[in-house]
Design an enzyme around this catalytic site. Structure first.
Site, PDB file in Angstrom:
ATOM      1  NE  ARG A   1       9.346   3.717  -0.544  1.00 59.64           N
ATOM      2  CZ  ARG A   1       9.677   2.444  -0.431  1.00 59.64           C
ATOM      3  NH1 ARG A   1       8.752   1.519  -0.542  1.00 59.64           N
ATOM      4  NH2 ARG A   1      10.933   2.096  -0.232  1.00 59.64           N
TER       5      ARG A   1
ATOM      6  CB  THR B   1       4.530   9.924   4.349  1.00 56.86           C
ATOM      7  OG1 THR B   1       4.855  10.117   2.960  1.00 56.86           O
ATOM      8  CG2 THR B   1       4.658  11.256   5.070  1.00 56.86           C
TER       9      THR B   1
ATOM     10  CG  ASP C   1      16.766   1.891  -5.407  1.00 60.30           C
ATOM     11  OD1 ASP C   1      16.794   2.126  -6.640  1.00 60.30           O
ATOM     12  OD2 ASP C   1      16.129   2.593  -4.604  1.00 60.30           O
TER      13      ASP C   1
ATOM     14  CG  ASP D   1      20.085   3.605  -6.190  1.00 55.46           C
ATOM     15  OD1 ASP D   1      19.873   4.646  -6.835  1.00 55.46           O
ATOM     16  OD2 ASP D   1      19.994   3.533  -4.961  1.00 55.46           O
TER      17      ASP D   1
END
Length: 209
Positions: free
Chosen positions: A104, A108, A200, A203
């Site tokens: 990602r 944006t 996340d 992670d």
């Protein structure tokens, strides 16, 4: 119209609690994701077609049912989707595994593709796209777009947790794709993270920051 299945099984709810807990380390996190993925696979495969064959038990012959030659492809979205592969393979050991790499863009928030390797016969396979998080829906939608461009005709999306915004985005873009989630969370925050979420997933799976 595709269906959205939110799991309510006690084992899934129990294990998901510890997946969410910030004190759960990477080793246990990986193990829990594998276990929940396998439990979810039970429902994801519920509508697989069956055929009748004849077998011989130690006592007599009988007619019994087996899955009717349905080819399956598991498609984890890199990198976090890798954490769900082993659990699904425990149930579907003959499945082929393809990979779609997306990240990602931090500005944006749009998905950018960087890798794709798929089984050659994806048009003949029941594809199960794996991604722990369905946040904005951008990555899942882009991955499904790509699979359809390559000839895929039967696709399911399986995620651990989802935000309503992500579910709606995938449903709008791909009304023929069933969505399976272990939990449907409250919302996205201003950084497009799922709330309450689990942080996340990549992670936490791989011990990175």
């Amino acid at each position: 119209m595709a269906k959205v299945v939110v799991f309510d099984h006690p084992l899934i709810k129990h294990k998901l609690t510890f997946i969410r807990d910030k004190n759960t380390g990477s080793k246990e996190f990986r193990e829990l994701v594998t276990e929940v993925s396998m439990l979810m696979g039970y429902e994801v495969t519920r509508d697989f077609p069956l055929e009748e064959i004849e077998i011989e038990t130690p006592v007599t012959t009988m007619k019994s049912q087996v899955i009717s030659g349905k080819k399956v492809g598991l498609i984890p979205i890199l990198r976090a989707g890798l954490g769900m592969v082993d659990g699904m393979l425990n149930l579907l050991p003959a499945a082929r595994v393809g990979h779609v790499g997306l990240y990602r863009d931090p500005e944006t928030l749009k998905p950018v593709e960087y890798y794709c390797k798929l089984p050659q016969d994806i048009e003949e396979r029941e594809l199960i796209v794996l991604d722990p998080m369905l946040a904005t829906g951008g990555s899942a939608t882009a991955a499904i777009d790509f699979l359809k461009e390559k000839g895929a005709t039967s696709i399911k999306l399986v995620c651990l947790i989802a935000a309503p915004e992500g579910v709606d985005a995938v449903k709008d873009a791909h009304p023929d794709v069933d969505i399976y989630v272990a939990a449907l969370d409250e919302k996205l925050n201003d950084h497009a993270y799922i709330v309450p979420g689990l942080g996340d997933a990549g992670d936490r799976l791989f011990g990175t920051k």
